[in-house]
Structure formats: structure tokens, C-alpha cells
Scaffold this active site. Structure first.
Site, PDB file in Angstrom:
ATOM      1  N   SER A 288       0.842  -1.200   0.000  1.00 45.32           N
ATOM      2  CA  SER A 288       0.000   0.000   0.000  1.00 45.32           C
ATOM      3  C   SER A 288       0.871   1.242   0.000  1.00 45.32           C
ATOM      4  CB  SER A 288      -0.903   0.011   1.234  1.00 45.32           C
ATOM      5  OG  SER A 288      -1.545   1.266   1.375  1.00 45.32           O
TER       6      SER A 288
ATOM      7  N   TYR B 103      -2.963  -0.493   9.852  1.00 39.52           N
ATOM      8  CA  TYR B 103      -2.987  -1.153   8.542  1.00 39.52           C
ATOM      9  C   TYR B 103      -1.658  -0.963   7.825  1.00 39.52           C
ATOM     10  CZ  TYR B 103      -4.007  -1.898   3.599  1.00 39.52           C
ATOM     11  OH  TYR B 103      -3.948  -2.321   2.298  1.00 39.52           O
TER      12      TYR B 103
ATOM     13  N   LYS C 206       1.379  -3.634   6.739  1.00 31.64           N
ATOM     14  CA  LYS C 206       1.823  -3.810   5.355  1.00 31.64           C
ATOM     15  C   LYS C 206       3.339  -3.646   5.242  1.00 31.64           C
ATOM     16  CE  LYS C 206      -1.611  -4.706   2.496  1.00 31.64           C
ATOM     17  NZ  LYS C 206      -1.586  -5.896   1.615  1.00 31.64           N
TER      18      LYS C 206
ATOM     19  N   GLY D 100     -27.769  12.871  -6.139  1.00 34.52           N
ATOM     20  CA  GLY D 100     -27.901  14.317  -6.275  1.00 34.52           C
ATOM     21  C   GLY D 100     -27.715  15.081  -4.987  1.00 34.52           C
TER      22      GLY D 100
END
Length: 243
Positions: free
Chosen positions: A40, A66, A70, A115
Site C-alpha cells: 500500500s 494497517y 503492510k 444528487g
């Protein structure tokens, strides 16, 4: 993004580190010659300064559980493979989008498709992304190209977008023009801090640029799809499955 674990780092290590190392060990035992590990860009850090994109040689600066896991997996796989006859190539992508994308990218598409007026009409950051098809193409090349052995590559589409530009182009891909209000970024950042959402604001306001020129130069890689082509494929899948 909605982590409820009392020890997030232990949870990430169980999969991203221990699981990866088990797979790498099995690859060594099976006589695999080239192991490609998808890491990552968060290993490099969470944000970049204007005109200073991340490159492969930047020192690692992971900030959350995280990205820490990694980075540990990168180091562990290379150590495991050392002297085994198996070469390791690491690829660090930024946010990956494409058909079936989840999390914040899917949330943005939902906003645009419905929208919803968004106060994101004058953000001038720059962020790199990589489409799923483009990333898969690079991974296949890394698995077969001799020059990829032992290297780390960063992945990106090659066109950086501001949050405002991304929403406008998502609107075109969805056939539902994005409704953007020109709220100054400093106001957005202040409001986000006041309600405890500074990290969310950072993902919308900060820059995170990736220099993927090494893969182009060393491997001759060229992303097979443009950003708009990848966004259109993403939007088609989203509309077909949600609407």
C-alpha cells in the site's frame, strides 16, 4: 474504516503479516521464482506536499495499524525469501477503484448518484489513484518481467485529480452531474475538527501524489486504460447493481 477491535494492529498483523508470510513460505517450498506482493502507498505516508510525490526510495513512514502491518509484511517477505532462490517484487498502489469498489469511493458515487449537494466545489488538492484494470496489468507484468525482480514499484493511473475534479468526472460517468458547493477548504477542515472528523476531512482535502515513472521506465509499463475509461467501467457496474 469502522474498526471496533480493541487491538487493531494485532488483527491486521494476523492477516497482512502472518498470512502473507505463510503464503510466501509455501511459495518458496513450491519452487516459485517470482513473488509479487501488493502492499500500500500508505507505507510511504498519508499525504504529500505540493509537487513532491512519493517515490520508491522514500523512507517508510506508516502511521496507522494497517500501513504498519503492510510495511512489516514487506520486510518479512524479503527476509524470508533471501537466499531461497525466490525473488520478491513489491507494488504499492494508492486507492484502487473499479467495478465493485467499496468504502469511501462507493460512498462518493452514492452521493453523486442521489444528487446530494456536497460542499466540495473548490478543493485544489492532488491525489493519485489506480484503476483495477491498470493495477492488474502492472501486477501481471511484475510477475513475468526479469527487470522487476527484487524491486519496489508504485502504481498510479498517471493523472492526478483534485477531490473536486474526481467528483465532477464521476458525475459525468454516472450521467448525474455532481452538485458541488464552493465551500473554502479551511472552513471544511475547521468544521471537521469540531465534530471529531479530522481524518475524514484529510482524505478529502490533503494531497497524496504517487510517482509511478519507475514502472514505466524499467518495465516499459503503460496503463492500458485512461482515468475516464476506468471511471466509466466503475460507474456502469455501480448503476447496474444499485439502480
Amino acid at each position: 474504516m469502522n474498526d471496533a477491535s480493541p487491538d487493531p494492529l494485532a488483527e491486521f498483523r494476523a492477516v497482512n503479516v502472518e498470512g502473507t508470510l505463510r503464503l510466501a513460505q509455501q511459495a518458496v517450498e513450491a519452487g516459485v521464482k517470482q513473488f509479487v506482493f501488493v502492499s500500500s502507498i500508505k507505507v510511504n505516508g498519508e499525504r504529500t506536499m505540493p509537487g513532491r510525490p512519493f517515490i520508491e526510495d522514500d523512507p517508510a513512514a506508516p502511521e496507522d495499524p494497517y500501513s504498519i502491518s503492510k510495511h512489516e509484511a514487506e520486510v518479512g517477505v524479503r527476509a524470508l525469501a533471501a537466499g531461497s532462490g525466490m525473488s520478491v517484487t513489491v507494488v504499492r498502489p494508492p486507492l484502487v477503484y473499479g467495478p465493485g469498489v467499496k468504502a469511501n469511493f462507493e460512498r462518493m458515487m452514492n452521493w453523486v448518484a442521489r444528487g446530494v449537494p456536497l460542499p466540495l466545489g473548490c478543493i485544489e488538492n492532488r491525489r493519485s489513484f489506480v484503476g483495477l484494470t491498470n493495477l492488474a496489468d502492472l501486477l501481471c507484468l511484475c510477475a513475468t518481467h526479469p527487470a522487476a525482480e527484487g524491486r519496489t514499484f508504485l502504481a498510479a493511473d498517471g493523472e492526478d485529480l483534485s477531490t473536486t475534479e474526481l467528483l465532477l468526472r464521476l458525475g459525468r460517468a454516472l450521467g448525474r452531474p455532481a452538485r458541488l458547493l464552493p465551500v473554502p477548504p479551511v472552513v471544511l477542515a475547521g468544521c471537521a475538527r469540531a465534530i471529531g472528523k479530522a481524518e475524514v476531512a484529510g482524505r478529502l482535502l490533503d494531497s497524496l501524489q504517487v510517482d509511478a515513472s519507475a514502472a514505466r521506465r524499467i518495465l516499459g509499463w503503460k496503463p492500458p486504460r485512461t482515468v475516464d475509461e476506468e471511471l466509466e467501467a466503475t460507474a456502469r457496474h455501480f448503476l447496474a447493481t444499485r439502480y
